[in-house]
Design an enzyme around this catalytic site. Structure first.
Site, short mmCIF file in Angstrom:
data_model
loop_
_atom_site.label_atom_id
_atom_site.label_comp_id
_atom_site.label_asym_id
_atom_site.label_seq_id
_atom_site.Cartn_x
_atom_site.Cartn_y
_atom_site.Cartn_z
N PRO A 90 0.83 -1.22 0.00
CA PRO A 90 0.00 0.00 0.00
C PRO A 90 0.86 1.26 0.00
O PRO A 90 0.35 2.36 -0.24
CB PRO A 90 -0.82 -0.12 1.29
CG PRO A 90 -0.18 -1.16 2.11
CD PRO A 90 0.66 -2.02 1.22
N GLU A 117 0.83 -8.51 8.90
CA GLU A 117 1.13 -7.07 9.09
C GLU A 117 2.06 -6.53 8.00
O GLU A 117 2.45 -5.37 8.03
CB GLU A 117 1.77 -6.85 10.46
CG GLU A 117 0.78 -6.61 11.58
CD GLU A 117 -0.30 -5.60 11.22
OE1 GLU A 117 0.03 -4.45 10.88
OE2 GLU A 117 -1.49 -5.97 11.27
N ARG A 154 -4.00 -8.42 -20.65
CA ARG A 154 -4.92 -8.08 -21.75
C ARG A 154 -4.29 -7.14 -22.77
O ARG A 154 -4.84 -6.93 -23.83
CB ARG A 154 -6.26 -7.57 -21.22
CG ARG A 154 -6.23 -6.29 -20.45
CD ARG A 154 -7.47 -6.16 -19.59
NE ARG A 154 -8.71 -6.30 -20.34
CZ ARG A 154 -9.21 -5.40 -21.18
NH1 ARG A 154 -8.55 -4.27 -21.37
NH2 ARG A 154 -10.33 -5.60 -21.82
N ASP A 169 -10.34 1.31 -24.85
CA ASP A 169 -10.72 1.23 -23.43
C ASP A 169 -10.44 2.55 -22.72
O ASP A 169 -9.53 3.29 -23.11
CB ASP A 169 -9.89 0.15 -22.71
CG ASP A 169 -10.47 -1.23 -22.91
OD1 ASP A 169 -11.64 -1.33 -23.29
OD2 ASP A 169 -9.73 -2.20 -22.67
C1 LIG Z 1 -2.56 -6.09 5.75
S1 LIG Z 1 -1.40 -5.54 4.56
C2 LIG Z 1 -0.15 -4.81 5.55
C3 LIG Z 1 -0.30 -3.34 5.68
C4 LIG Z 1 0.81 -2.67 6.47
N1 LIG Z 1 0.73 -3.03 7.86
C5 LIG Z 1 0.71 -1.16 6.31
O1 LIG Z 1 0.03 -0.54 7.11
O2 LIG Z 1 1.27 -0.61 5.33
C6 LIG Z 1 -0.64 -7.04 4.04
C7 LIG Z 1 -0.08 -7.03 2.64
O3 LIG Z 1 -1.14 -6.86 1.71
C8 LIG Z 1 -0.65 -6.21 0.54
N2 LIG Z 1 -1.49 -5.01 0.32
C9 LIG Z 1 -2.46 -4.54 1.14
N3 LIG Z 1 -3.07 -3.46 0.63
C10 LIG Z 1 -2.48 -3.24 -0.58
C11 LIG Z 1 -2.67 -2.26 -1.60
N4 LIG Z 1 -3.56 -1.29 -1.48
N5 LIG Z 1 -1.90 -2.34 -2.71
C12 LIG Z 1 -0.96 -3.31 -2.83
N6 LIG Z 1 -0.73 -4.26 -1.89
C13 LIG Z 1 -1.48 -4.23 -0.78
C14 LIG Z 1 0.81 -5.90 0.77
O4 LIG Z 1 1.59 -6.91 0.18
C15 LIG Z 1 0.90 -5.95 2.30
O5 LIG Z 1 2.20 -6.27 2.75
#
Ligand SMILES: C[S@@+](CC[C@H](N)C(=O)[O-])C[C@H]1O[C@@H](n2cnc3c(N)ncnc32)[C@H](O)[C@@H]1O
Length: 224
Positions: A90, A117, A154, A169
């Site tokens: 994220p 986490e 795609r 698209d």
């Molecule tokens: C529950 S999340 C961990 C979030 C982290 N504790 C933080 O606050 O940044 C677990 C995993 O989901 C993936 N993930 C969650 N949300 C994402 C997003 N919006 N885009 C890409 N990967 C995401 C990532 O690989 C992340 O390490």
């Protein structure tokens, strides 16, 4: 294109990668996909892949060793591997259609899917790019990886039935797509615009350009 997903939940990929356009892309040989369970690369007796965070705090953090070991075993050394390694996070760069286009020119893509986490900070060194699919938190990186895989595949030559359908698209030329209609010509008292039934290609093209601009102004002015 060769695609690897490093994940603790390979089964999550089975549905989306075995249906519709992605299945067709795999059947045609345009895409080869492999989900790699990095738990198999743990060196601990109980095959642990996570541990509690140093400094305290809730949840578990993915350990770096099994991920490093899995990536090295499957992709070989970093200099041998010619593709891109993407960390789903994220905190990454927000994924867009133009990033999908750039990634579609790679010969291979590998995704590291975080969970719980998240991952030990030292994992970041493995990746060429860190990509987020939006400002929200998902349970793991599997769905983000699948979103990116779908958007990229795609765009690969020969994957869509009609090459041109990806070109019109939304987002491919910076605008949203024009409105689309099919049979019947009248539905709930609403008629298909006459111009689309006229067979006049120039007028249809012009109408579509105008409508694409109109839709974008109305729904996503920020794109203009
Ligand atoms: C529950 S999340 C961990 C979030 C982290 N504790 C933080 O606050 O940044 C677990 C995993 O989901 C993936 N993930 C969650 N949300 C994402 C997003 N919006 N885009 C890409 N990967 C995401 C990532 O690989 C992340 O390490």
């Amino acid at each position: 294109m060769e695609i690897f997903a490093f994940t603790l939940f390979p089964e999550m990929f089975e549905g989306p990668l075995n249906a519709s356009i992605l299945k067709r892309a795999r059947d045609k040989g345009a895409v080869r996909f492999e989900a790699v369970d990095f738990r198999a690369y743990s060196s601990t007796k109980h095959m642990n892949v996570d541990d509690s965070p140093f400094g305290g705090g809730a949840g578990m953090v993915l350990k770096p060793e099994p991920i490093y070991a899995a990536v090295e075993a499957v992709l070989g050394s970093r200099s041998d591997y010619k593709g891109k390694i993407i960390l789903t996070s994220p905190q990454g760069k927000l994924f867009t259609q133009s990033m999908a286009k750039t990634l579609a020119s790679e010969s291979a893509l590998s995704f590291i899917c975080g969970h719980y986490e998240g991952f030990d900070e030292r994992i970041r060194n493995l990746a060429d790019e860190e990509i987020s699919i939006g400002d929200y938190i998902l349970t793991g990186g599997e769905m983000p990886a699948m979103v990116i895989i779908d958007a990229v595949c795609r765009l690969l030559p020969g994957v869509l039935g009609e090459e041109s359908s990806a070109l019109s698209d939304s987002f491919s030329d910076g605008l949203l797509e024009y409105p689309q209609y099919t049979r019947p010509e009248v539905f709930l008292d609403k008629r298909v615009p006459d111009v689309l039934l006229s067979g006049h290609h120039e007028n249809i093209k012009k109408w579509r350009q105008e409508k694409a601009l109109e839709q974008t102004k109305l729904k996503r002015e920020d794109l203009l």
